[in-house]
Scaffold this active site. Structure first.
Site, PDB file in Angstrom:
ATOM      1  N   GLU A  15       3.014  -6.831   8.250  1.00 14.09           N
ATOM      2  CA  GLU A  15       3.427  -5.428   7.961  1.00 14.09           C
ATOM      3  C   GLU A  15       4.309  -5.353   6.785  1.00 14.09           C
ATOM      4  O   GLU A  15       5.016  -4.237   6.621  1.00 14.09           O
ATOM      5  CB  GLU A  15       3.934  -4.955   9.361  1.00 14.09           C
ATOM      6  CG  GLU A  15       3.127  -4.841  10.436  1.00 14.09           C
ATOM      7  CD  GLU A  15       1.736  -3.995  10.112  1.00 14.09           C
ATOM      8  OE1 GLU A  15       1.866  -2.798   9.854  1.00 14.09           O
ATOM      9  OE2 GLU A  15       0.762  -4.623  10.501  1.00 14.09           O
ATOM     10  N   ASP A  69     -10.557   1.517 -23.913  1.00 11.47           N
ATOM     11  CA  ASP A  69     -10.562   1.154 -22.433  1.00 11.47           C
ATOM     12  C   ASP A  69     -10.449   2.497 -21.819  1.00 11.47           C
ATOM     13  O   ASP A  69      -9.849   3.583 -22.057  1.00 11.47           O
ATOM     14  CB  ASP A  69      -9.397   0.675 -21.911  1.00 11.47           C
ATOM     15  CG  ASP A  69      -9.235  -0.973 -22.358  1.00 11.47           C
ATOM     16  OD1 ASP A  69     -10.777  -1.572 -22.584  1.00 11.47           O
ATOM     17  OD2 ASP A  69      -8.579  -1.659 -21.885  1.00 11.47           O
ATOM     18  N   ARG A 128      -4.661  -9.498 -19.979  1.00  7.25           N
ATOM     19  CA  ARG A 128      -5.528  -8.840 -20.938  1.00  7.25           C
ATOM     20  C   ARG A 128      -4.853  -8.100 -22.037  1.00  7.25           C
ATOM     21  O   ARG A 128      -5.657  -8.071 -23.125  1.00  7.25           O
ATOM     22  CB  ARG A 128      -6.800  -8.387 -20.171  1.00  7.25           C
ATOM     23  CG  ARG A 128      -6.748  -6.925 -19.928  1.00  7.25           C
ATOM     24  CD  ARG A 128      -7.887  -6.489 -19.147  1.00  7.25           C
ATOM     25  NE  ARG A 128      -8.982  -6.004 -19.883  1.00  7.25           N
ATOM     26  CZ  ARG A 128      -8.865  -4.630 -20.676  1.00  7.25           C
ATOM     27  NH1 ARG A 128      -7.969  -3.791 -20.375  1.00  7.25           N
ATOM     28  NH2 ARG A 128      -9.917  -4.443 -21.470  1.00  7.25           N
ATOM     29  N   PRO A 187       0.641  -1.180   0.004  1.00  2.11           N
ATOM     30  CA  PRO A 187       0.017   0.088  -0.206  1.00  2.11           C
ATOM     31  C   PRO A 187       0.986   1.116  -0.023  1.00  2.11           C
ATOM     32  O   PRO A 187       0.331   2.243  -0.326  1.00  2.11           O
ATOM     33  CB  PRO A 187      -0.774  -0.119   1.274  1.00  2.11           C
ATOM     34  CG  PRO A 187      -0.127  -1.214   2.185  1.00  2.11           C
ATOM     35  CD  PRO A 187       0.713  -2.074   1.154  1.00  2.11           C
TER      36      PRO A 187
HETATM   37 CL1  6GU Z   1      -0.341  -3.595  -3.312  1.00  4.15          CL
HETATM   38  N1  6GU Z   1      -1.333  -4.284  -0.844  1.00  4.15           N
HETATM   39  C1  6GU Z   1      -1.634  -4.318   0.396  1.00  4.15           C
HETATM   40  N2  6GU Z   1      -1.525  -5.223   1.276  1.00  4.15           N
HETATM   41  N3  6GU Z   1      -2.875  -3.361   0.395  1.00  4.15           N
HETATM   42  C2  6GU Z   1      -2.960  -2.710  -0.567  1.00  4.15           C
HETATM   43  C3  6GU Z   1      -2.157  -2.574  -1.842  1.00  4.15           C
HETATM   44  C4  6GU Z   1      -1.155  -3.771  -1.850  1.00  4.15           C
HETATM   45  N4  6GU Z   1      -2.781  -1.867  -2.661  1.00  4.15           N
HETATM   46  C5  6GU Z   1      -3.575  -0.977  -2.091  1.00  4.15           C
HETATM   47  N5  6GU Z   1      -3.900  -1.499  -0.810  1.00  4.15           N
END
Ligand code: 6GU
Length: 283
Positions: A125, A185, A170, A98
């Site tokens: 984590e 798209d 895709r 994230p």
């Molecule tokens: Cl790639 N991993 C995690 N754990 N949470 C996320 C993410 C990735 N992308 C957005 N939230």
């Protein structure tokens, strides 16, 4: 194209056997290999995590199993495909997190040109930082991308791998039934860049008293294309106004500007770009 995925939940990747991606895989166009990280642990409990240095909540994934797994997967000679095809050269590492850079359609297009992607979805984590630093410096690794699929937090990177793998697969020639299907798209580079796709309709022509916009039945291709573009502007200004604000106004023709003006949008003196209407202020 080859994908490797290293995970403590191999069964989480089973959807890669379904639908478009599954068919590309069955045809041999995609070589997808899912590996259980615990294969590269050596203790009785197959431990992959430990407490964080410096304290704090949660656990961190230990570097040793990741290092052994990645070394084994990217080792010269491990690359030969199951059907004896030529080995893809340099792997590109994708680290889902994230805190990564946003995964976008432009990046999906770029990554779809790579021969070999290795995904490292983590739980807890995240992975000990030294693993990413190590493989960024490896000459046999083409690039390391730390990527996020959006501004929310998942329990692990596996679902993000499913998202990225499908977005990339895709785009491979022949994976979508119709080669033109991804030309318009939303987010695709080209004429409709910065615009979301508008509504679509199919038969029957009447459903629960609801008809089809007349223009779609007219057979007039020019008018239909224009209507679709107008609808794309309506939807984009409503749902993703920042896409219009970020666009170069050069991309907008006279009719586009007329539609934007009707929706209350105007070119900003300050930025030279289109800006959203300022809401009426109550006296
Ligand atoms: Cl790639 N991993 C995690 N754990 N949470 C996320 C993410 C990735 N992308 C957005 N939230």
């Amino acid at each position: 194209m080859r994908f490797d995925v290293v995970t403590i939940f191999p069964e989480y990747l089973e959807p890669l056997s379904v639908s478009l991606v599954g068919k590309a895989r069955a045809r041999g166009q995609l070589d997808i290999r899912v590996h259980d990280l615990r294969r590269w642990t050596h203790d009785r409990h197959h431990t992959v995590d430990d407490t964080p240095y410096g304290g704090g909540p949660g656990m961190v994934m230990k570097p040793e199993p990741w290092g052994e797994a990645l070394d084994a997967i990217i080792a010269p000679g491990s690359a030969a495909t199951a059907d004896g095809e030529a080995a893809p050269e340099q792997p590109t590492l994708i680290v889902p997190t994230p805190s990564g850079r946003p995964f976008t359609q432009a990046l999906a297009v770029e990554l779809s040109t790579r021969p070999w992607l290795v995904f490292t979805p983590a739980r807890y984590e995240g992975i000990d930082r030294r693993v990413i630093d190590e493989y960024r410096e490896r000459p046999e690794v083409h690039e390391v991308h730390e990527l996020s699929i959006g501004d929310y937090v998942l329990a692990g990177g596996e679902a993000a791998v499913l998202v990225m793998a499908e977005a990339i697969a895709r785009l491979l020639p022949g994976v979508l039934g119709n080669a033109a299907s991804h030309q318009d798209d939303s987010f695709a580079p080209g004429e409709m860049a910065h615009l979301l796709e508008g509504p679509v309709y199919t038969k029957p022509p009447q459903w629960r008293g609801r008809g089809i916009p007349e223009v779609l039945l007219s057979g007039h291709h020019g008018r239909i294309a224009r209507w679709r573009r107008d609808e794309a502007f309506r939807r984009t200004t409503r749902n993703r106004p920042e896409l219009i604000e970020q666009a170069d106004p050069e991309e907008f023709d006279q009719h586009d500007r007329k539609i934007l003006a009707e929706l209350g949008w105007d070119v900003s003196e300050a930025t030279g770009r289109f800006g959203r209407p300022t809401p009426d202020v109550e006296e």
